[in-house]
Design an enzyme around this catalytic site. Sequence first.
Site, short mmCIF file in Angstrom:
data_model
loop_
_atom_site.label_atom_id
_atom_site.label_comp_id
_atom_site.label_asym_id
_atom_site.label_seq_id
_atom_site.Cartn_x
_atom_site.Cartn_y
_atom_site.Cartn_z
CB SER A 1 -7.35 -0.30 1.54
OG SER A 1 -7.70 -0.84 0.49
N GLY B 1 -13.89 -0.89 -6.78
CA GLY B 1 -15.19 -0.44 -6.27
C GLY B 1 -15.07 0.43 -5.15
N GLY B 2 -13.75 0.81 -4.61
CA GLY B 2 -13.95 1.62 -3.30
C GLY B 2 -14.46 1.12 -2.19
CB THR C 1 -6.10 0.81 -6.40
OG1 THR C 1 -6.82 1.93 -6.61
CG2 THR C 1 -5.33 1.20 -5.06
CB THR D 1 -9.31 -0.20 -7.29
OG1 THR D 1 -9.23 0.78 -6.46
CG2 THR D 1 -8.60 -1.43 -6.68
CG ASP E 1 -8.70 5.20 0.07
OD1 ASP E 1 -9.43 5.65 -0.21
OD2 ASP E 1 -8.00 4.35 -0.56
CG ASN F 1 -8.32 6.42 -4.26
OD1 ASN F 1 -9.05 5.63 -4.20
ND2 ASN F 1 -8.36 7.46 -3.50
NE ARG G 1 -4.24 1.74 1.07
CZ ARG G 1 -4.99 2.08 0.31
NH1 ARG G 1 -5.17 1.78 -0.92
NH2 ARG G 1 -6.14 2.92 0.77
N1 GLY Z 1 -8.57 3.25 -3.00
C1 GLY Z 1 -9.52 2.30 -2.61
C2 GLY Z 1 -9.09 1.50 -1.60
O1 GLY Z 1 -8.14 1.09 -1.29
O2 GLY Z 1 -10.12 1.01 -0.88
#
Ligand code: GLY
Length: 565
Positions: free
Chosen positions: A446, A467-468, A393, A375, A417, A395, A102
């Site tokens: 995340s 999909g966030g 991702t 993502t 995030d 984002n 990340r």
């Molecule tokens: N950027 C989307 C997530 O990591 O949830």
Amino acid sequence: MNKISILLITGILLLCCSKKTIQNSRKKNRGLIAENAMVVSAKEEASKIGLDIMKQGGNAFDAMVATDLALLVTYPVAGNIGGGGFMVFRLADGTSGALDYREMAPISATKNMYLEQEGKVVSDNSKTGALAIGVPGTIAGLFEIHKKFGTISIEKLIQPAINLANNGIVITEAQAKRFSQHKVSFRKVNQKRILYDQQWRAGDTIRNPLLAKTLERIKTHGRDGFYKGKTADFIVNKVQNLGGIITKEDLENYNVKWREPIIFNYNSHKIISMPPPSSGGICLAQILKTIEPFNIGQYKHNSKKYIQLIVEAERRSYADRSYFLGDPDFVDIPTESLISTKYLSQRMKSFNWNKATKSSDLTRGSLLGFESDETTHYSIVDHYGNSVSVTTTLNGAYGSKVFVDKGGFFLNNEMDDFSSKPGTPNMFGLIGAEANSIAPKKRMLSSMSPTIIETNGQLKMVLGSPGGSTIITTVLQNILNILHYNMTMQESVSEPRFHHQWLPDNIKFEPSFDTVVFGPLKKLGYKIDNSNFQVIGKTDAILVLPDGRLEGGADPRGDDKAEGF
Ligand code: GLY
């Protein structure tokens, strides 16, 4: 036998037959079937490149490196080296693990960096432009995976992406449309024209020789080819010229983390998913363990009761997410308590079949609208029995929109995030608290949920989604489709979906969802939102069939493709 009995029996037979025909025709909607190995990803070229590596004898980890870099070239909206991701793996012997690559907050990031003097969030700075960028982790992640599990030389794994960048990608209708949607913001953020800012049409070929050169430097110098030298110079110069704060020290200090996955049982299945800094594993565990005692399979799929139960479990879980979860290197997370059956049954004490719980009774919050969220997820199973589940991702679509021209790639906007201010929603409408506040070198929370399922000690399914905030609920519904509703993998990924995340207090439905349940749900006090909402997630998954063959589910919501042999 009298006439009535004959009619009755004929009727019953007809009903049985038509039911059987329906079931048979459902069964026919299978995805690609393969005997040995499979890759399902957002683009055909990437799936093919990953599969080719396995045909050459490489394992799922080798295929992962090649697929990931191919996605960087062919799917620039989310495929990346300027972002980060998570990988959950399961080896043929059942050993599992998780890698966290990340993004991290830059060293000079501060808790209030997105607040104006009056304490209000300057919302756009965390979403677009140079201040939105977290220190990228993808290249460090891929090299770490290769070091631990790779069997084919890294040069061979990088070369197909170099070729693709030099020879060019032929863009699809969806891609052409997306480039055109973002033209204005590309220009605004970069203050000049970038490679993708042109009137592209489906069928056009885009070559990216500068990206090929970046990949050549990585091929020659390893991870230093990204985090040091020319590429690092290109990144830092571009970011700082646009007012960002990433330095060469940030890049040099980036590190990945091996994490213990979240592992829990759901009925007789073992679920292996991503731990913090993703909320995915904990939320999935909370939701599944909350509904487990209700035997959800007794309710018709996507019926009122099915939706109610899931929504109420989701509501409670997302409320916990917002308060408790963040980077485990910075905050203590009470994981065991959060996923204990005792705690979860307490949380459901207020659940009532006759009336929706109000999110405001669980805690308080407010909402901003949803934005494009991009993502990408891919699933791989190799012929040795190893599997990897990867979500990666930038984002938002094309991340911060900052394009490192000299390197040919986009940088993320992952800083959004974080919770810029407790109680203020981010671009996914997610509310955060102190646990997810900004600090130097901290990782932002995340929802990415790369997941693997094992049944009776055998691999059953590999899945995940972009999909966030809707990633978790998308993965959840696919798990239920397979474990309770006997769908094929392809049917499961194609099914219409819904989503609830505590705040805003409404259920989002995909446009294709059967509206017949809306009236009965509204009567119980549920708020329905099917306005202006496109799709929920985009699942790429692999199911192991009872005879050991693999079925790929490539989500029809995108250009996604399964490839296998
Ligand atoms: N950027 C989307 C997530 O990591 O949830």
